[in-house]
Design a protein around this motif. Structure first.
Motif, PDB file in Angstrom:
ATOM      1  N   PHE B  67       0.074   2.801  14.921  1.00  0.00           N
ATOM      2  CA  PHE B  67       0.675   3.543  13.814  1.00  0.00           C
ATOM      3  C   PHE B  67       1.559   4.666  14.348  1.00  0.00           C
ATOM      4  O   PHE B  67       2.692   4.853  13.906  1.00  0.00           O
ATOM      5  CB  PHE B  67      -0.440   4.109  12.930  1.00  0.00           C
ATOM      6  CG  PHE B  67       0.043   4.679  11.633  1.00  0.00           C
ATOM      7  CD1 PHE B  67       0.370   3.848  10.583  1.00  0.00           C
ATOM      8  CD2 PHE B  67       0.164   6.046  11.466  1.00  0.00           C
ATOM      9  CE1 PHE B  67       0.807   4.370   9.393  1.00  0.00           C
ATOM     10  CE2 PHE B  67       0.604   6.575  10.283  1.00  0.00           C
ATOM     11  CZ  PHE B  67       0.930   5.744   9.233  1.00  0.00           C
ATOM     12  N   LEU B  71       5.543   5.125  13.973  1.00  0.00           N
ATOM     13  CA  LEU B  71       6.030   6.364  13.367  1.00  0.00           C
ATOM     14  C   LEU B  71       7.036   7.046  14.280  1.00  0.00           C
ATOM     15  O   LEU B  71       8.092   7.512  13.829  1.00  0.00           O
ATOM     16  CB  LEU B  71       4.834   7.284  13.114  1.00  0.00           C
ATOM     17  CG  LEU B  71       5.006   8.407  12.121  1.00  0.00           C
ATOM     18  CD1 LEU B  71       5.433   7.842  10.785  1.00  0.00           C
ATOM     19  CD2 LEU B  71       3.698   9.161  11.967  1.00  0.00           C
ATOM     20  N   ALA B 210      -2.429   1.088   2.190  1.00  0.00           N
ATOM     21  CA  ALA B 210      -2.060   2.502   2.189  1.00  0.00           C
ATOM     22  C   ALA B 210      -1.190   2.825   3.405  1.00  0.00           C
ATOM     23  O   ALA B 210      -0.145   3.467   3.288  1.00  0.00           O
ATOM     24  CB  ALA B 210      -3.315   3.370   2.189  1.00  0.00           C
ATOM     25  N   LEU B 211      -1.614   2.343   4.588  1.00  0.00           N
ATOM     26  CA  LEU B 211      -0.847   2.619   5.807  1.00  0.00           C
ATOM     27  C   LEU B 211       0.547   1.999   5.703  1.00  0.00           C
ATOM     28  O   LEU B 211       1.541   2.598   6.097  1.00  0.00           O
ATOM     29  CB  LEU B 211      -1.578   2.063   7.035  1.00  0.00           C
ATOM     30  CG  LEU B 211      -2.911   2.725   7.385  1.00  0.00           C
ATOM     31  CD1 LEU B 211      -3.448   2.160   8.682  1.00  0.00           C
ATOM     32  CD2 LEU B 211      -2.767   4.226   7.495  1.00  0.00           C
ATOM     33  N   VAL B 214       2.719   4.050   3.342  1.00  0.00           N
ATOM     34  CA  VAL B 214       3.013   5.371   3.883  1.00  0.00           C
ATOM     35  C   VAL B 214       4.077   5.291   4.974  1.00  0.00           C
ATOM     36  O   VAL B 214       4.919   6.167   5.105  1.00  0.00           O
ATOM     37  CB  VAL B 214       1.708   5.992   4.419  1.00  0.00           C
ATOM     38  CG1 VAL B 214       1.988   7.047   5.426  1.00  0.00           C
ATOM     39  CG2 VAL B 214       0.903   6.554   3.282  1.00  0.00           C
ATOM     40  N   LEU B 215       4.062   4.202   5.741  1.00  0.00           N
ATOM     41  CA  LEU B 215       4.975   4.103   6.877  1.00  0.00           C
ATOM     42  C   LEU B 215       6.420   3.902   6.437  1.00  0.00           C
ATOM     43  O   LEU B 215       7.324   3.909   7.260  1.00  0.00           O
ATOM     44  CB  LEU B 215       4.530   2.979   7.821  1.00  0.00           C
ATOM     45  CG  LEU B 215       4.984   3.159   9.268  1.00  0.00           C
ATOM     46  CD1 LEU B 215       4.457   4.455   9.850  1.00  0.00           C
ATOM     47  CD2 LEU B 215       4.537   2.006  10.127  1.00  0.00           C
ATOM     48  N   LEU B 217       7.904   6.037   4.746  1.00  0.00           N
ATOM     49  CA  LEU B 217       8.420   7.404   4.841  1.00  0.00           C
ATOM     50  C   LEU B 217       9.098   7.932   3.595  1.00  0.00           C
ATOM     51  O   LEU B 217       9.931   8.816   3.679  1.00  0.00           O
ATOM     52  CB  LEU B 217       9.425   7.539   6.008  1.00  0.00           C
ATOM     53  CG  LEU B 217       8.967   7.187   7.413  1.00  0.00           C
ATOM     54  CD1 LEU B 217       9.988   7.683   8.404  1.00  0.00           C
ATOM     55  CD2 LEU B 217       7.613   7.782   7.733  1.00  0.00           C
ATOM     56  N   SER B 218       8.781   7.396   2.423  1.00  0.00           N
ATOM     57  CA  SER B 218       9.412   7.936   1.228  1.00  0.00           C
ATOM     58  C   SER B 218       8.397   7.910   0.087  1.00  0.00           C
ATOM     59  O   SER B 218       8.023   6.836  -0.380  1.00  0.00           O
ATOM     60  CB  SER B 218      10.642   7.093   0.893  1.00  0.00           C
ATOM     61  OG  SER B 218      10.993   7.309  -0.444  1.00  0.00           O
ATOM     62  N   PRO B 219       7.926   9.091  -0.340  1.00  0.00           N
ATOM     63  CA  PRO B 219       6.871   9.139  -1.362  1.00  0.00           C
ATOM     64  C   PRO B 219       7.212   8.379  -2.627  1.00  0.00           C
ATOM     65  O   PRO B 219       6.323   7.916  -3.329  1.00  0.00           O
ATOM     66  CB  PRO B 219       6.728  10.630  -1.657  1.00  0.00           C
ATOM     67  CG  PRO B 219       7.179  11.298  -0.418  1.00  0.00           C
ATOM     68  CD  PRO B 219       8.265  10.438   0.136  1.00  0.00           C
ATOM     69  N   ILE B 220       8.514   8.216  -2.901  1.00  0.00           N
ATOM     70  CA  ILE B 220       8.898   7.565  -4.145  1.00  0.00           C
ATOM     71  C   ILE B 220       8.524   6.075  -4.123  1.00  0.00           C
ATOM     72  O   ILE B 220       8.264   5.471  -5.166  1.00  0.00           O
ATOM     73  CB  ILE B 220      10.412   7.779  -4.428  1.00  0.00           C
ATOM     74  CG1 ILE B 220      10.657   7.853  -5.923  1.00  0.00           C
ATOM     75  CG2 ILE B 220      11.260   6.726  -3.812  1.00  0.00           C
ATOM     76  CD1 ILE B 220      10.334   9.167  -6.530  1.00  0.00           C
ATOM     77  N   PHE B 222       5.857   4.936  -2.403  1.00  0.00           N
ATOM     78  CA  PHE B 222       4.431   4.776  -2.112  1.00  0.00           C
ATOM     79  C   PHE B 222       3.756   3.829  -3.104  1.00  0.00           C
ATOM     80  O   PHE B 222       3.084   2.884  -2.689  1.00  0.00           O
ATOM     81  CB  PHE B 222       3.704   6.129  -2.131  1.00  0.00           C
ATOM     82  CG  PHE B 222       3.849   6.927  -0.860  1.00  0.00           C
ATOM     83  CD1 PHE B 222       4.623   6.469   0.191  1.00  0.00           C
ATOM     84  CD2 PHE B 222       3.196   8.133  -0.716  1.00  0.00           C
ATOM     85  CE1 PHE B 222       4.774   7.202   1.352  1.00  0.00           C
ATOM     86  CE2 PHE B 222       3.328   8.878   0.445  1.00  0.00           C
ATOM     87  CZ  PHE B 222       4.118   8.416   1.480  1.00  0.00           C
TER      88      PHE B 222
END
Lengths: 268, 264
Positions: B67, B71, B210-211, B214-215, B217-220, B222
């Motif tokens: 991970f 990242l 979830a991982l 998340v990877l 990189l944009s909360p929108i 998620f």
């Protein structure tokens, strides 16, 4: 000043008073143990209990956290009285910290390490809650700051023709004035929404952490790492901001993962 | 009679010779029942399975490494992107991702290889998978339409390639096929199978999704990518094979690409 107490058994109570300026005192059943205890460096302080068993205070300074002070009697870790409450899992009676079995129902009490693990998990869950609050708070503050910046920038863009291409490229991409305007107006809202999503996820994880701590802390650590890296991509200087807090939180989370894993494998 | 005698004199445990508390029915240090009339539980030792902790901790560290490397590859991409015009940084970063994932897949080849066997599926399960894929595409389309109508700007992948004049075929490989293979291998292959050792199947599915989300990189994205992760992970659980989720992943990415290029 800090006082640590270990009720080793019914006949032995060990007290460690940590005062300022290295004035520390160790007492067994109220009797002071001679010798000087140093707390700064990694060290050991062996002494004897009233029944002649070997006891040892171990001092372990730890990275990005308070030092660990533990008492071992004949090599076995003792539970500090502050780790309580000590309730029997089976019948709910309050027991003494270092009882190995419940005196009322005979149920086996967890070993001393479990209490330490439980504290680590609790600290990690607290760290997740703190992150949730920080994201929410930070999001609202950043929203207003960005909004005022954007208002200034929009005034400056007002004089330009909407179809004109903005002379400076931003991160290698050129925009027309109209598109740039749109992006600027959206910017504060995007910050607010992104931070609210993060805060909501963290709050959810803190709640879920009560049921399955390992999974929740693992995901929270991944998300926090991603957030730090994303901020660093947008603004490389942001790595340095609040670096101590970041390290403390990450250390706390990783300890939580380790402890949760230890409890999981012990239960199985 | 019995009770009064116990209160008057000090009593010791017959097994471990420790002093007993006045009202104790069990010895607190060996778990022995004191009153003979109650059934004595076998004084069981507390056991800590240290070896399984060590192996699981090693696995978690390995996933953490994978991970972290993915990242940092995005981080390096972001840094290079400041100086080098796209799409070269993206191309190099996806190459680096591929290398990282293949190395980790090599570490865990014992779990990955069975997933690469051709699946034996009944007609019924094939139909179910197709229905799931259709539902998935409709649901995600809905989400992105919703976001778009709310005015959220979404990064367009295709424009960076088409601005540089790259051919559609190359774009298709770089945007659709490669990420599908690499991400499925990493998340549904390495991560999900590793977490299935530590957690139950449901939690492993949730964590890898979830991982995965998340990877990006944009909360929108998620929520949408979490859904994607769940869907792909479920396919991999059902078929015990990576190909169906790879196919759906590639299809979805290709759809997004064609939409951006106005080919649909």
């Amino acid at each position: 000043m800090k006082l640590m107490t270990w009720e080793v058994d019914d006949a032995n109570i060990v007290n460690l008073k940590i005062g300022g300026f290295g004035k520390n005192s160790l007492t067994v059943n109220g009797m002071e143990v001679p010798g000087r205890l140093r707390l700064r460096k990694k060290s050991e302080f062996p002494f004897e209990l009233s029944d002649g068993r070997n006891a040892n205070i171990l001092i372990n300074p730890r990275f990005a956290s308070r030092r660990v002070i533990e008492l071992r009697v004949d090599g076995q870790l003792m539970v500090e009285s502050g780790e309580g409450p000590f309730l029997c899992d089976s019948c709910g009676t309050t027991v003494k910290p270092n009882d190995r079995f419940c005196g009322v129902c005979g149920h086996a009490m967890p070993p001393a390490e479990h209490y330490v693990h439980r504290r680590h998990i609790k600290e990690a869950t607290t760290a997740i809650t703190v992150l949730a609050v920080l994201f929410l708070f930070g999001g609202v503050v950043m929203f207003f700051i960005t909004k005022s910046h954007v208002a200034d920038a929009l005034i400056r863009l007002n004089g330009l023709n909407p179809n004109e291409i903005f002379p400076k490229s931003i991160n290698g991409v050129t925009y027309t004035v109209a598109v740039l305007r749109e992006q600027l107006i959206w910017e504060p809202w995007s910050i607010l929404i992104q931070n609210s999503i993060l805060a909501a996820i963290m709050a959810g994880l803190a709640f879920w952490g009560k049921r399955s701590p390992l999974a929740a802390v693992l995901i929270a650590t991944a998300i926090y790492a991603v957030v730090i890296v994303t901020h660093a991509i947008i603004n490389p200087q942001s790595i340095g901001q609040g670096v101590f807090m970041k390290i403390i939180i990450i250390a706390c989370l990783i300890r939580g993962i380790k402890s949760a894993l230890a409890l999981n494998t012990a239960d199985a | 009679m019995h009770d009064s005698s116990r209160n008057q004199t000090e009593q010791y445990c017959p097994i471990c010779r420790r002093k007993l508390r006045p009202e104790a029915r069990f010895c607190i240090s060996c778990g022995r029942a004191i009153d003979i009339s109650t059934d004595a539980p076998a004084p069981h030792e507390l056991k800590q399975s240290g070896s399984s902790f060590k192996s699981h901790w090693k696995e978690i560290k390995q996933i953490g490494c994978l991970f972290g490397l993915l990242l940092s590859s995005s981080f390096v991409l972001g840094m290079i992107g400041r100086f080098v015009s796209p799409p070269w940084p993206q191309t190099i970063a996806s190459g680096a991702d591929a290398l990282i994932v293949f190395v980790f897949a090599g570490f865990r080849y014992r779990e990955i290889l069975p997933l690469l066997d051709w699946p034996k599926l009944s007609m019924r399960s094939v139909l179910e998978l197709v229905a799931l894929a259709l539902a998935f595409i409709i649901l995600l389309n809905l989400y992105f339409t919703l976001i778009k109508s709310a005015g959220v700007p979404i990064v367009h992948i295709a424009s960076t390639y088409s601005n540089a004049g790259w051919h559609v075929g190359i774009m298709l490989i770089l945007v659709s096929v490669m990420p599908a293979i690499i991400e499925e291998l990493a998340f549904r292959g390495v991560i999900q199978s590793t977490f299935e050792h530590i957690f139950d199947k449901r939690d492993a599915l949730l964590i890898q999704a979830a991982l995965f989300s998340v990877l990006h990189l944009s909360p929108i994205v998620f929520p949408s990518h979490f859904l994607m992760g769940l869907c792909f992970g479920y396919m991999r659980l059902r078929t015990k094979c990576l190909y169906p989720s790879m196919a759906l992943h590639a299809t979805w990415n290709a759809l997004v690409l064609f939409k951006e290029l106005n080919l649909l």
